[in-house]
Design a protein around this motif. Structure first.
Motif, PDB file in Angstrom:
ATOM      1  N   SER A 245       0.841  -1.192   0.000  1.00  0.00           N
ATOM      2  CA  SER A 245       0.000   0.000   0.000  1.00  0.00           C
ATOM      3  C   SER A 245       0.874   1.239   0.000  1.00  0.00           C
ATOM      4  CB  SER A 245      -0.931   0.015   1.219  1.00  0.00           C
ATOM      5  OG  SER A 245      -1.805   1.123   1.179  1.00  0.00           O
ATOM      6  N   GLU A 246       0.381   2.310  -0.643  1.00  0.00           N
ATOM      7  CA  GLU A 246       1.149   3.557  -0.685  1.00  0.00           C
ATOM      8  C   GLU A 246       0.233   4.746  -0.915  1.00  0.00           C
ATOM      9  OE1 GLU A 246       5.406   4.552  -2.300  1.00  0.00           O
ATOM     10  OE2 GLU A 246       4.022   4.761  -3.979  1.00  0.00           O
ATOM     11  N   PHE A 247       0.598   5.883  -0.300  1.00  0.00           N
ATOM     12  CA  PHE A 247      -0.094   7.148  -0.518  1.00  0.00           C
ATOM     13  C   PHE A 247       0.343   7.772  -1.836  1.00  0.00           C
ATOM     14  CE2 PHE A 247      -1.377   7.914   4.035  1.00  0.00           C
ATOM     15  CZ  PHE A 247      -2.699   8.236   3.748  1.00  0.00           C
ATOM     16  N   HIS A 248      -0.552   8.538  -2.444  1.00  0.00           N
ATOM     17  CA  HIS A 248      -0.218   9.316  -3.634  1.00  0.00           C
ATOM     18  C   HIS A 248       0.783  10.405  -3.234  1.00  0.00           C
ATOM     19  CE1 HIS A 248      -0.740  12.039  -7.085  1.00  0.00           C
ATOM     20  NE2 HIS A 248      -1.238  10.999  -7.740  1.00  0.00           N
ATOM     21  N   PRO A 249       1.787  10.696  -4.070  1.00  0.00           N
ATOM     22  CA  PRO A 249       2.822  11.668  -3.665  1.00  0.00           C
ATOM     23  C   PRO A 249       2.344  13.114  -3.621  1.00  0.00           C
ATOM     24  CG  PRO A 249       3.175  10.967  -5.930  1.00  0.00           C
ATOM     25  CD  PRO A 249       2.077  10.099  -5.381  1.00  0.00           C
ATOM     26  N   LEU A 250       1.198  13.421  -4.251  1.00  0.00           N
ATOM     27  CA  LEU A 250       0.732  14.805  -4.308  1.00  0.00           C
ATOM     28  C   LEU A 250      -0.655  15.002  -3.715  1.00  0.00           C
ATOM     29  CD1 LEU A 250       1.902  15.618  -7.956  1.00  0.00           C
ATOM     30  CD2 LEU A 250       3.145  16.038  -5.833  1.00  0.00           C
ATOM     31  N   GLN A 251      -1.520  14.012  -3.824  1.00  0.00           N
ATOM     32  CA  GLN A 251      -2.900  14.122  -3.354  1.00  0.00           C
ATOM     33  C   GLN A 251      -3.030  13.400  -2.016  1.00  0.00           C
ATOM     34  OE1 GLN A 251      -5.222  12.480  -6.536  1.00  0.00           O
ATOM     35  NE2 GLN A 251      -4.390  13.893  -8.059  1.00  0.00           N
ATOM     36  N   CYS A 252      -3.240  14.159  -0.950  1.00  0.00           N
ATOM     37  CA  CYS A 252      -3.230  13.575   0.392  1.00  0.00           C
ATOM     38  C   CYS A 252      -4.458  12.711   0.672  1.00  0.00           C
ATOM     39  CB  CYS A 252      -3.124  14.682   1.440  1.00  0.00           C
ATOM     40  SG  CYS A 252      -4.503  15.846   1.436  1.00  0.00           S
ATOM     41  N   ASN A 253      -5.464  12.760  -0.185  1.00  0.00           N
ATOM     42  CA  ASN A 253      -6.682  11.984   0.026  1.00  0.00           C
ATOM     43  C   ASN A 253      -6.682  10.656  -0.716  1.00  0.00           C
ATOM     44  OD1 ASN A 253      -7.094  14.269  -2.110  1.00  0.00           O
ATOM     45  ND2 ASN A 253      -8.390  12.585  -2.799  1.00  0.00           N
ATOM     46  N   THR A 254      -5.642  10.394  -1.499  1.00  0.00           N
ATOM     47  CA  THR A 254      -5.621   9.224  -2.381  1.00  0.00           C
ATOM     48  C   THR A 254      -4.539   8.238  -1.971  1.00  0.00           C
ATOM     49  OG1 THR A 254      -6.378  10.635  -4.206  1.00  0.00           O
ATOM     50  CG2 THR A 254      -5.475   8.470  -4.782  1.00  0.00           C
ATOM     51  N   PHE A 255      -4.887   6.970  -1.962  1.00  0.00           N
ATOM     52  CA  PHE A 255      -3.903   5.905  -1.734  1.00  0.00           C
ATOM     53  C   PHE A 255      -4.318   4.675  -2.523  1.00  0.00           C
ATOM     54  CE2 PHE A 255      -7.157   5.080   1.429  1.00  0.00           C
ATOM     55  CZ  PHE A 255      -7.224   3.695   1.511  1.00  0.00           C
TER      56      PHE A 255
END
Length: 460
Positions: A245-255
């Motif tokens: 699992s990983e967070f999107h590098p620019l959008q804090c609401n997306t993973f």
């Protein structure tokens, strides 16, 4: 762990040009003891560059973290920019025992993730199977002296003995690097943690195990929010588990999170508090003609990484590396065969458990190339722009410092050239599972058993 250390210094001013069977990459350094008898605790289990690339952290199965720092002198010189030396070593995790379940919790470091630097200190997250810790790495080159109520040797004075009032002052001292645990995030995972990822808001991070993903605030250790839960009411109905699992590098609401069935789900935390319903599903239809007993095993996602631009996503399964456009869910835009020649060896790989190996992958800083590991200490690089790929070997025996690495080709036939090796000759005990690419420079770091290899690209 690093008591014996092979370090190769690099001078590219005298490096010969590329020739036939040579690459533009060359060996810079090898860290770790060159020994056939390797202790289990010394085997490296995580490799990660900091956001600036100045620091490089490795974790091992003994729960230790070793941080290397890029030499300031070599940073300004292109011919020596890959010089890294030990900066700090500390024990991150200790073995524990779960008395309720009668299970031993290993100290092995599963993941390391750096936080963006905001002041002179550095912060990183490290995790074993159950507990995530936030570490502060700071320097100290001054010490206070001249206390009123304390002697220089640490003994306390009686207040009645004071006749004068002194103002404490700071005196220079030898540089000391301190690693101190600032937060311990425990007791939130029933199953083994396989991923941690820092959010782009730099305030939260996620931790994922086989069935759940939790969202944490860095300042609070006593609570987390469950954002994904795929555990069925009846465990006999379980068909897949979360693998990465990983967070999107620019959008804090997306993973995103990948599963053992080869699918990747993109979730938006703005849609609902519990993201069991995904926003997008990235899954490539399976070719019925190639289906076999091993199909589900080799399709399991072992790693997922967003590109630095946030437009693309890379997934790694056992045999392939795939690049997905986040705007297109139906199929990947690029598919690279990492070691497709192993398809005929799946039965023997299943018997020796190699088929369950989890290979990581990484992006170049400008997203133009990707890299992942393979067997026989081979690692593969794929140039997305030029549509070229190369197979290189991490070996202190076959690579001279500063000289171009020899390119390899794995073939099935009996007649081979010098740069070719047969599938039957591959050593499956020598494998590269953990890789990391410098975020700014053409420097890569990868681990094989207890050795850390650092390679760099020759300047044009």
């Amino acid at each position: 762990m690093w008591s014996l250390c092979w370090t190769y210094s690099l001078n590219l001013s005298s490096v010969p040009g590329d020739g036939e069977g040579q690459s533009r990459w060359c060996l810079s350094q090898v860290k770790g003891a060159i020994d056939d008898d390797v202790a289990e605790a010394d085997i490296i289990s995580a490799v990660e560059f900091s956001h600036s690339g100045e620091l490089l952290a490795t974790g091992d199965r003994g729960g230790r973290i070793v941080i290397f720092q890029q030499e300031q002198e070599s940073k300004n010189l292109p011919q020596g920019r890959a010089e890294y030396n030990v900066y700090s070593t500390f024990q991150s995790h200790e073995p524990e025992f779960d008395y309720l379940k009668s299970l031993e919790i290993e100290e092995k470091i599963n993941k390391i993730r750096w936080l963006p630097q905001k002041n002179a200190a550095h912060f990183l997250l490290s995790t074993n199977d159950k507990t995530v810790k936030l570490w502060k790495i700071s320097e100290r080159d001054k010490r206070p002296e001249g206390y009123n109520l304390k002697e220089e040797d640490g003994r306390y004075r009686h207040p009645s003995s004071l006749t004068t009032l002194r103002v404490p002052v700071f005196q220079p001292m030898d540089l000391m690097v301190e690693a101190s645990p600032r937060r311990v995030y425990a007791n939130a995972h029933t199953y083994h943690i396989n991923s941690i990822s820092v959010n782009s808001d730099n305030e939260t991070y996620l931790s994922a195990d086989d069935l759940r993903i939790n969202l944490w605030h860095l300042d609070f250790t006593d609570r987390s929010f469950n954002i994904v839960d795929i555990k069925p009411a009846n465990m006999e109905e379980l068909t897949e588990v979360i693998t990465a699992s990983e967070f999107h590098p620019l959008q804090c609401n997306t993973f995103v999170y990948g599963s053992s069935k080869g699918s990747v789900r993109l979730c938006d935390m703005r849609a609902s508090a519990l993201c069991d319903q995904h926003s997008k599903l990235f899954e490539e239809p399976e070719d019925p003609s190639t289906r076999s007993f091993f199909s589900e095993i080799i399709s399991s996602i072992s790693d997922v990484k967003f590109s630095h631009s946030g437009r693309y996503m890379m997934t790694r399964d056992y045999l392939t590396l795939k690049i997905w456009d986040l705007h297109m869910e139906s199929r990947p835009v690029e598919t690279y065969q990492v070691h497709g020649y192993l398809r005929s060896k799946l039965c023997s790989l299943y018997e020796n458990d190699c088929i369950f190996d989890k290979f990581e992958c990484c992006w170049r800083g400008d997203d133009s190339e990707v890299m992942t590991g393979s067997y026989n200490n081979f690692f593969r690089m794929f140039d997305r722009d030029a549509q070229r790929d190369v197979t290189l070997e991490a070996s202190w025996e076959n690579g001279s410092p500063g000289c171009s690495l020899k390119t390899w080709r794995v073939c099935a036939g009996s007649r081979r050239k010098r740069s070719e090796i047969g599938v039957d000759c591959l050593d499956f005990s020598r494998k590269i599972l953990y890789t990391s690419w410098h975020p700014q420079d053409s420097i890569v770091a990868l681990a094989t058993v207890n050795n850390l290899y650092i390679f760099q690209e020759k300047p044009n």
